[in-house]
Design a protein around this motif. Sequence first.
Motif, PDB file in Angstrom:
ATOM      1  N   ALA A 120      48.616  30.872  38.244  1.00 58.70           N
ATOM      2  CA  ALA A 120      47.321  31.525  38.026  1.00 58.70           C
ATOM      3  C   ALA A 120      47.501  33.036  37.907  1.00 58.70           C
ATOM      4  O   ALA A 120      46.880  33.690  37.055  1.00 58.70           O
ATOM      5  CB  ALA A 120      46.364  31.189  39.175  1.00 58.70           C
ATOM      6  N   ILE A 121      48.336  33.609  38.759  1.00 58.15           N
ATOM      7  CA  ILE A 121      48.604  35.049  38.678  1.00 58.15           C
ATOM      8  C   ILE A 121      49.246  35.394  37.341  1.00 58.15           C
ATOM      9  O   ILE A 121      48.863  36.367  36.677  1.00 58.15           O
ATOM     10  CB  ILE A 121      49.503  35.489  39.845  1.00 58.15           C
ATOM     11  N   ALA A 122      50.222  34.589  36.931  1.00 55.70           N
ATOM     12  CA  ALA A 122      50.918  34.871  35.674  1.00 55.70           C
ATOM     13  C   ALA A 122      49.962  34.790  34.487  1.00 55.70           C
ATOM     14  O   ALA A 122      50.062  35.596  33.553  1.00 55.70           O
ATOM     15  CB  ALA A 122      52.072  33.883  35.491  1.00 55.70           C
ATOM     16  N   ARG A 123      49.034  33.840  34.512  1.00 54.36           N
ATOM     17  CA  ARG A 123      48.075  33.723  33.404  1.00 54.36           C
ATOM     18  C   ARG A 123      47.221  34.973  33.287  1.00 54.36           C
ATOM     19  O   ARG A 123      46.934  35.441  32.182  1.00 54.36           O
ATOM     20  CB  ARG A 123      47.196  32.483  33.593  1.00 54.36           C
ATOM     21  N   VAL A 124      46.789  35.503  34.425  1.00 55.64           N
ATOM     22  CA  VAL A 124      45.980  36.721  34.392  1.00 55.64           C
ATOM     23  C   VAL A 124      46.818  37.902  33.906  1.00 55.64           C
ATOM     24  O   VAL A 124      46.373  38.697  33.064  1.00 55.64           O
ATOM     25  CB  VAL A 124      45.400  37.015  35.792  1.00 55.64           C
ATOM     26  N   MET A 125      48.039  38.007  34.403  1.00 54.25           N
ATOM     27  CA  MET A 125      48.885  39.151  34.047  1.00 54.25           C
ATOM     28  C   MET A 125      49.192  39.173  32.553  1.00 54.25           C
ATOM     29  O   MET A 125      49.296  40.241  31.950  1.00 54.25           O
ATOM     30  CB  MET A 125      50.183  39.105  34.847  1.00 54.25           C
ATOM     31  N   ARG A 126      49.336  38.016  31.943  1.00 56.76           N
ATOM     32  CA  ARG A 126      49.641  37.972  30.508  1.00 56.76           C
ATOM     33  C   ARG A 126      48.463  38.428  29.660  1.00 56.76           C
ATOM     34  O   ARG A 126      48.639  38.728  28.474  1.00 56.76           O
ATOM     35  CB  ARG A 126      50.063  36.560  30.110  1.00 56.76           C
ATOM     36  N   LYS A 127      47.264  38.450  30.231  1.00 56.63           N
ATOM     37  CA  LYS A 127      46.090  38.859  29.478  1.00 56.63           C
ATOM     38  C   LYS A 127      45.841  40.359  29.548  1.00 56.63           C
ATOM     39  O   LYS A 127      44.951  40.868  28.859  1.00 56.63           O
ATOM     40  CB  LYS A 127      44.848  38.112  29.990  1.00 56.63           C
ATOM     41  N   ILE A 128      46.599  41.078  30.378  1.00 54.62           N
ATOM     42  CA  ILE A 128      46.410  42.516  30.477  1.00 54.62           C
ATOM     43  C   ILE A 128      46.938  43.164  29.200  1.00 54.62           C
ATOM     44  O   ILE A 128      48.088  42.956  28.828  1.00 54.62           O
ATOM     45  CB  ILE A 128      47.145  43.084  31.701  1.00 54.62           C
ATOM     46  N   PRO A 129      46.133  43.951  28.502  1.00 56.47           N
ATOM     47  CA  PRO A 129      46.582  44.574  27.245  1.00 56.47           C
ATOM     48  C   PRO A 129      47.759  45.513  27.467  1.00 56.47           C
ATOM     49  O   PRO A 129      47.952  46.070  28.548  1.00 56.47           O
ATOM     50  CB  PRO A 129      45.337  45.343  26.770  1.00 56.47           C
ATOM     51  N   HIS A 130      48.557  45.696  26.402  1.00 56.61           N
ATOM     52  CA  HIS A 130      49.723  46.568  26.487  1.00 56.61           C
ATOM     53  C   HIS A 130      49.314  48.021  26.701  1.00 56.61           C
ATOM     54  O   HIS A 130      50.119  48.830  27.178  1.00 56.61           O
ATOM     55  CB  HIS A 130      50.565  46.453  25.214  1.00 56.61           C
ATOM     56  N   ALA A 131      48.081  48.368  26.349  1.00 60.89           N
ATOM     57  CA  ALA A 131      47.645  49.752  26.498  1.00 60.89           C
ATOM     58  C   ALA A 131      47.491  50.163  27.957  1.00 60.89           C
ATOM     59  O   ALA A 131      47.480  51.348  28.270  1.00 60.89           O
ATOM     60  CB  ALA A 131      46.323  49.967  25.761  1.00 60.89           C
ATOM     61  N   VAL A 132      47.371  49.183  28.865  1.00 62.03           N
ATOM     62  CA  VAL A 132      47.230  49.501  30.284  1.00 62.03           C
ATOM     63  C   VAL A 132      48.575  49.981  30.815  1.00 62.03           C
ATOM     64  O   VAL A 132      49.618  49.388  30.547  1.00 62.03           O
ATOM     65  CB  VAL A 132      46.740  48.271  31.069  1.00 62.03           C
ATOM     66  N   ALA A 136      49.279  50.625  36.662  1.00 62.69           N
ATOM     67  CA  ALA A 136      48.075  49.804  36.814  1.00 62.69           C
ATOM     68  C   ALA A 136      48.426  48.324  36.764  1.00 62.69           C
ATOM     69  O   ALA A 136      47.836  47.507  37.487  1.00 62.69           O
ATOM     70  CB  ALA A 136      47.069  50.143  35.718  1.00 62.69           C
ATOM     71  N   VAL A 137      49.395  47.955  35.913  1.00 66.28           N
ATOM     72  CA  VAL A 137      49.831  46.563  35.840  1.00 66.28           C
ATOM     73  C   VAL A 137      50.452  46.138  37.163  1.00 66.28           C
ATOM     74  O   VAL A 137      50.176  45.052  37.684  1.00 66.28           O
ATOM     75  CB  VAL A 137      50.828  46.373  34.681  1.00 66.28           C
ATOM     76  N   ALA A 138      51.297  46.999  37.723  1.00 64.41           N
ATOM     77  CA  ALA A 138      51.924  46.683  39.007  1.00 64.41           C
ATOM     78  C   ALA A 138      50.881  46.568  40.112  1.00 64.41           C
ATOM     79  O   ALA A 138      50.969  45.685  40.978  1.00 64.41           O
ATOM     80  CB  ALA A 138      52.959  47.748  39.355  1.00 64.41           C
ATOM     81  N   ASP A 139      49.895  47.445  40.082  1.00 61.66           N
ATOM     82  CA  ASP A 139      48.827  47.381  41.080  1.00 61.66           C
ATOM     83  C   ASP A 139      48.036  46.082  40.950  1.00 61.66           C
ATOM     84  O   ASP A 139      47.671  45.459  41.954  1.00 61.66           O
ATOM     85  CB  ASP A 139      47.881  48.571  40.920  1.00 61.66           C
ATOM     86  N   ALA A 140      47.777  45.672  39.719  1.00 58.76           N
ATOM     87  CA  ALA A 140      47.025  44.438  39.500  1.00 58.76           C
ATOM     88  C   ALA A 140      47.789  43.238  40.038  1.00 58.76           C
ATOM     89  O   ALA A 140      47.205  42.345  40.666  1.00 58.76           O
ATOM     90  CB  ALA A 140      46.746  44.267  38.005  1.00 58.76           C
ATOM     91  N   GLU A 141      49.084  43.202  39.804  1.00 52.25           N
ATOM     92  CA  GLU A 141      49.893  42.080  40.305  1.00 52.25           C
ATOM     93  C   GLU A 141      49.895  42.050  41.819  1.00 52.25           C
ATOM     94  O   GLU A 141      49.799  40.989  42.448  1.00 52.25           O
ATOM     95  CB  GLU A 141      51.318  42.199  39.762  1.00 52.25           C
ATOM     96  N   ALA A 142      49.964  43.229  42.446  1.00 52.35           N
ATOM     97  CA  ALA A 142      49.933  43.296  43.904  1.00 52.35           C
ATOM     98  C   ALA A 142      48.589  42.824  44.453  1.00 52.35           C
ATOM     99  O   ALA A 142      48.529  42.129  45.474  1.00 52.35           O
ATOM    100  CB  ALA A 142      50.219  44.726  44.369  1.00 52.35           C
ATOM    101  N   ILE A 452      42.456  47.872  43.650  1.00 57.37           N
ATOM    102  CA  ILE A 452      43.423  48.662  42.888  1.00 57.37           C
ATOM    103  C   ILE A 452      43.843  49.887  43.697  1.00 57.37           C
ATOM    104  O   ILE A 452      45.033  50.220  43.803  1.00 57.37           O
ATOM    105  CB  ILE A 452      42.823  49.093  41.544  1.00 57.37           C
ATOM    106  N   GLU A 453      42.858  50.586  44.285  1.00 60.48           N
ATOM    107  CA  GLU A 453      43.183  51.771  45.070  1.00 60.48           C
ATOM    108  C   GLU A 453      44.028  51.414  46.285  1.00 60.48           C
ATOM    109  O   GLU A 453      44.945  52.144  46.665  1.00 60.48           O
ATOM    110  CB  GLU A 453      41.892  52.476  45.514  1.00 60.48           C
ATOM    111  N   ARG A 454      43.734  50.283  46.885  1.00 58.15           N
ATOM    112  CA  ARG A 454      44.517  49.848  48.055  1.00 58.15           C
ATOM    113  C   ARG A 454      45.954  49.570  47.662  1.00 58.15           C
ATOM    114  O   ARG A 454      46.889  49.945  48.374  1.00 58.15           O
ATOM    115  CB  ARG A 454      43.862  48.601  48.649  1.00 58.15           C
ATOM    116  N   ALA A 455      46.143  48.924  46.514  1.00 57.85           N
ATOM    117  CA  ALA A 455      47.495  48.641  46.052  1.00 57.85           C
ATOM    118  C   ALA A 455      48.243  49.927  45.744  1.00 57.85           C
ATOM    119  O   ALA A 455      49.432  50.054  46.041  1.00 57.85           O
ATOM    120  CB  ALA A 455      47.442  47.746  44.816  1.00 57.85           C
ATOM    121  N   ARG A 456      47.554  50.904  45.172  1.00 52.69           N
ATOM    122  CA  ARG A 456      48.202  52.178  44.870  1.00 52.69           C
ATOM    123  C   ARG A 456      48.603  52.915  46.140  1.00 52.69           C
ATOM    124  O   ARG A 456      49.681  53.512  46.214  1.00 52.69           O
ATOM    125  CB  ARG A 456      47.262  53.042  44.026  1.00 52.69           C
TER     126      ARG A 456
END
Length: 496
Positions: A120-132, A136-142, A452-456
């Motif tokens: 489920a995590i991987a499915r969400v991560m693959r949908k994050i656009p390359h422009a991000v 931010a991508v690392a924070d989202a995964e965390a 996101i802020e917590r992950a950062r």
Amino acid sequence: MLAAAVDGLLESGLSGLSDGDVVEMMRELERSLRRAEAVSHRLVVESVERSIPSSLGCNSPRKLLIDVLRISGADASARVTAARELGVWHTLAGDPMAPVFPETAAAQRDGDIGTDHARAIARVMRKIPHAVGNEAVADAEAVLARLARTGTPEDVEQAGHRLLAYLNPDGNLGDDRDRKRRRGISIGRQDTELMSRISGELDPVARAMLDPILAKWARPGMNNPDDPGSPTGDGEDPALDRDMLAAAAARDTRTAAQRNHDAFSALFRALLESGVLGRHRGLPATVIVTMTLEQLEEAVGGLATTATGGLLPIADALALAEDAHPVLALFDHAGRPLHLGRRRRLASADQRLALIAADGGCTRPGCAAPPSLCAVHHVTDWHKGGRTDVDGLALVCDACHAQVNDSATGWATRSAPAHSTHAGRTEWIPPPHIDRTRTPRINHRHHPGELIERARRSRSAPVTHSPPAGAADHAAPGWAGRAAGPPRGADSGGGE
């Protein structure tokens, strides 16, 4: 050693275990199976780095798994993909490289998440656009990995949708021309049983207007044609007999789809009987939309949130607001509403609006129920001296509200202490069979930005102790509008 341990478990009797021991054994067995998946990733990595598939005449690691383990091609592909994303690979010099999803891999090694969580995590991560950006991508995964540690795979999927909207509010949404082209509802011909199939797609505005209607007319027990004792009409009608509705809800065996159908039927009937079609061309919309001041000023881009948990483009939200009665709720820096307290047992309309904007939905950790499905709950019971001030109230859906009680299996609620990061927010204390330490938890599902802020913060300043996902933080000063108190039981009558 693993095989010997499994042999011992298979031969052991379970009848002598207590109920608590059975639950604990289920928990520990699941944790061990999840950790074993991490071992499987290591074996796949080892086989690839040694070129074992080619040495055995297999043209890919997937083919090796199919031949050796006799698993399906789909399962083999999923395992190879998981090993690629969660395994520790090595450079040509033999140096280990971090996994593609490091926080997810760590959670699986700890046994806190399983294969479905990771996918489920991987499915969400693959949908994050390359422009991000990469950070931010690392924070989202965390964030997703932290949520997965105490939630279900479905919780991760739903949280991922909100997270994607937060990271990329303008991306992959299409424009007005796309939505106008796709909109439509088709009603098929009657079949041999005189049933008609309905299919189609609603644009964001139509969906935003439909959700609050169904929340009132399609609730359990309402408008049930198979139950003579079922109340008809609006489930929030002040004249409605609440005891009758509760009894009808207990007898209601309809699916959600069937309740929606019956609500439409009742709405059609009420519409025809009201004579409103002779005076108006449509139904008035009652939609509660939450947006930031910046979004309101810019009037373009981004997403607003509806009280039913939906997402609405800002332009559409402002179009809806042209004929609405605007309500401005002022917040302090911690995001809590001020100056809306009411000293009475039932929450006022102003307080409910403030809670919709502040809580965003049910406050129980992991629950994704929108405000339209929630009642107003006294964090400290009314009959135990609780206040009907906005800083002592919280949104809780009916299902979660039933779990707040003083029994051994009940949850408790309290306001986060003044010295905690999320001071004033509603903390939920789980029963011992869920968490032996009874660590208080906060629901972040409706607040993706703070995740996101917590992950950062955690990435920039590592800490020595990490509380469970959803647990309350007690490390930084914050808003102290709610007085901290001991865990409280269920509010038997303070909801609306």
